[in-house]
Design an enzyme around this catalytic site. Structure first.
Site, PDB file in Angstrom:
ATOM      1  CD  GLU A 204      -2.199  -3.457  -5.796  1.00 41.42           C
ATOM      2  OE1 GLU A 204      -1.120  -3.713  -5.710  1.00 41.42           O
ATOM      3  OE2 GLU A 204      -2.931  -3.043  -4.656  1.00 41.42           O
ATOM      4  CD  GLU A 205      -4.929  -1.215  -2.619  1.00 40.38           C
ATOM      5  OE1 GLU A 205      -3.972  -1.564  -1.876  1.00 40.38           O
ATOM      6  OE2 GLU A 205      -4.605  -0.085  -3.472  1.00 40.38           O
ATOM      7  CG  HIS A 311      -3.733   2.549   0.970  1.00 39.85           C
ATOM      8  ND1 HIS A 311      -3.358   1.376   1.221  1.00 39.85           N
ATOM      9  CD2 HIS A 311      -3.625   2.594  -0.249  1.00 39.85           C
ATOM     10  CE1 HIS A 311      -3.251   0.420   0.393  1.00 39.85           C
ATOM     11  NE2 HIS A 311      -3.118   1.109  -0.816  1.00 39.85           N
TER      12      HIS A 311
END
Lengths: 336, 339
Positions: A204-205, A311
């Site tokens: 996803e990142e 993050h």
């Protein structure tokens, strides 16, 4: 299910984008309790929940299994590891962070920090190509364990804070994985309004890549991306943030299905489950963006768990929100 | 020595709040020497040797570590803090910390990277813009767990690194404390004063008074000193390197070291084949700064373990260097008496 223990275990497992295996394996193991036929398909963990029938709409619950991290790009003659980033990382906080390098075995390292006598008070933040990792090993020893392309993650243990809050390193999006698992636990033996499929998706990142292929594979009518979003903290814009402990943030956006958003809102209201709204003005930067346009399209929505310090190795969530998210998913799936 | 170092590093003791470290050290040396605690909290030990000499030697290390102190609790339940000792903001943000005697967990967060402007991404934040989040929602709630003036330490694991390195907080200067405890327990050759100082990190304050009361002729300061032997740093700027042995500098920001002791240290290292290096830059400082100017002057030298990422939660040293420093100090102490 001990929800806190589950969040801790998932968050302390390793799985940087493109290298999700240990975390995905743990999540698969946990998912099999509810979906005995669950399996890994091209890296994604996919499981069908309960008995599916032709008469019901297909619903997918997505949470991403990957986390931000780094990748080994070079080993210097002095034995320092040069890196590239996996996902968006705040370079300001990297010096002297403890990391784990996932080579043939996991080894620990520290991100080099330039001492003050050489920086002369300069507050310049290093670029990724100036950053290196110290493992205390010589190149010859290091090369026996670490190869180019190996992944690296922050080495963080979860801690409990006050008020049911948790800090940890990969809460984005392992808390989403935990809330999906907990929703299945709450649903046990209940009739479902939908054919439910769960996916813990990869990368996803790096741009929602696991969800892109997962969406094609599953071909849902409705998709809910269970992810995290910004919780208000000092320095953040309060108008663009949710608040810790006040429930899942239901997404409303031109790219999402307003119909699903409204059903989720009404479900929360009638079941008396706390919720918040997250209004976006286009793409959501979650996996929902992939499901909505896969094959002939799907009705997509986001349910986001508010999270501070996204993050970073010190992400913060409220366990209450993981619980509320699971309760809302379960109520929605039952058709309450 | 490894186990002792680990135990000492994991104790919390910022400058001015060294009591937990001191109590642990006393438990280790009790029965091996006479000791007293002075008005500032320095632990002054006298160890009877096998022999006496007409020279009074003091060996010392400091007990305190860098950290933070809670200065204010905001309405929203977050804690403002001041640094205790010099700490770069880049090693403050994004860390777990523990607060006060009850070891409340907290974190030092920052605005999410997604929401930073281009300029914000490129510059370290100012320390006074940072705060500690313990999960409280209001000042009243936070006050149930935390008081103004509470000490804050990095919550950082002690871990082995590579072949023979370790990583921990507070290696500066629990490495020195570790060597001193071992020296005391081994019983020195000659009568020696061993002093565990307080408040080094906020301006060499403990050593100023302990040096006055001990009034030594000679002093050896045991320290951890900054090593910049990392990627991208040219040789002359590395100062000193891990794995190359004990560090004996000729000069730093606080002291021009005694030439006689400097030469004796390298002579001793050569004689006993102990790895030893000097510093290639004038950087850092330590208790020598206060000690060598005590009373009418004291012959002073420092023996240090090279340490990467000093004053961060992730100090890294090579245990071989700790061993070399220990061996050098032991041999040097004996030779000082025989000068």
């Amino acid at each position: 299910m001990d929800l806190k223990k589950t969040v801790f275990e998932l968050s302390e497992a390793y799985g940087a984008s493109g290298n999700e295996f240990p975390a995905a394996e743990l999540a698969l193991d946990m998912l099999k309790k509810y979906c005995p036929d669950a399996e890994m398909v091209n890296g994604n963990v996919i499981g069908k929940f309960g008995v599916h029938s032709e008469s019901k709409l297909n619903l997918v619950l997505d949470a991403h299994i990957d986390q931000i991290g780094f990748v080994v790009t070079y080993i210097t003659d002095e034995g320092f590891i040069k890196i590239g980033n996996l996902g968006g990382i705040d370079r300001r906080l990297l010096p002297a962070q403890q990391v784990v390098i996932h080579g043939k075995q996991d080894i620990k390292g520290v991100i080099c920090s330039i001492p003050p006598h050489l920086t002369k008070g300069d507050s310049k933040v290093l670029d990724f190509d100036e950053i290196a990792i110290d493992t205390g090993m010589k190149k010859s020893e290091l090369e026996k364990i670490v190869s180019l392309g190996d992944s690296i993650t922050f080495d963080v243990k979860c801690r409990s804070l006050l008020n049911d809050r948790i800090t940890g390193g990969a809460l984005d999006d392992r808390c989403g994985v935990a809330s999906v698992l907990y929703a299945l636990e709450l649903l046990n033996n209940c009739k479902t309004k939908y054919n439910v499929t769960v996916i813990f998706s990869t990368q996803e990142e790096l741009g929602e890549r696991g969800a892109k292929i997962g969406a094609f594979e599953i071909n849902p009518d409705i998709a809910i991306a269970v992810d995290v979003s910004f919780a208000y903290a000092q320095g953040e814009n309060e108008q663009k943030c949710g608040h810790l402990g006040k429930g899942a943030m239901i997404g409303i956006s031109p790219s999402l299905s307003r119909e699903i958003s409204d059903i989720l809102i009404n479900t929360a209201k009638s079941a008396d489950i706390p919720y918040q709204l997250e209004i976006m003005n286009g793409l959501t930067s979650t996996n929902a963006d992939q499901y909505s346009i896969s094959r002939d399209g799907a009705k997509a929505c986001t349910l986001s768990i508010p999270l501070r310090n996204m993050h970073t190795p010190v992400e913060v969530i409220s366990l209450a929100d993981v619980n509320y998210t699971a309760e809302l998913l379960a109520s929605y799936i039952k058709g309450d | 020595m490894k186990e002792l170092l680990k135990e000492l590093c994991l104790i919390n003791g910022i400058s001015g709040d060294e009591s937990a470290v001191r109590e642990n050290i006393i438990s280790k040396i009790n029965g091996y020497c006479d000791y007293r605690v002075d008005n500032l909290g320095n632990l002054i030990c006298f160890c009877k040797g096998k022999k006496s000499s007409d020279k009074k030697l003091m060996i010392c290390a400091h007990m305190d570590e860098v950290g933070f102190i809670v200065t204010y609790i905001k309405n929203d339940g977050t804690l403002c803090f001041g640094e205790v000792g010099g700490i770069d903001p880049s090693v403050i943000i994004g860390r777990q910390v523990t607060i006060g005697r009850n070891k409340i967990s907290g974190i030092i967060g920052s605005k999410a990277v997604h929401n930073l402007s281009k300029d914000e991404r490129k510059a370290s934040p100012k320390t006074d813009s940072l705060y500690i989040d313990i999960g409280a929602d209001s000042r009243e709630e936070a006050e149930k767990y935390v008081k103004l003036g509470d000490s804050v330490c990095f919550d950082s694991e002690y871990t082995e690194l590579g072949e023979n390195c370790i990583k921990s907080k507070a290696v500066d200067d629990r490495a020195g404390c570790t060597m001193m405890i071992e020296l005391i327990r081994e019983k020195p050759e000659y009568d020696t004063y061993f002093v565990f100082n307080v408040q080094e990190e906020i301006g060499l304050r403990g050593s100023r008074v302990s040096a006055f009361s001990v009034a030594p002729d000679f002093a050896i300061v045991l320290e951890a000193t900054t090593a910049a032997d990392i990627d991208g740093i040219s040789d002359e700027k590395k100062v000193c390197s891990l794995g190359k042995g004990a560090v004996v500098g000729f000069m730093d920001r606080s002291t021009v070291y005694d030439k006689g002791l400097y030469n004796l240290a390298f002579d001793t290292a050569e004689k006993y084949d102990i790895p030893c290096q000097t510093k290639t830059m004038i950087a850092g400082g330590n208790d020598s700064g206060a000690i060598h100017l005590s009373r009418g002057g004291v012959h002073t030298i420092a023996v240090s373990v090279p340490c990467r990422y000093l004053h961060s939660p992730s100090c890294v040293i090579n245990l071989d260097d700790l061993e070399s420093s220990f061996n050098l100090v032991k041999a040097l102490a004996k030779r000082v008496h025989e000068l």
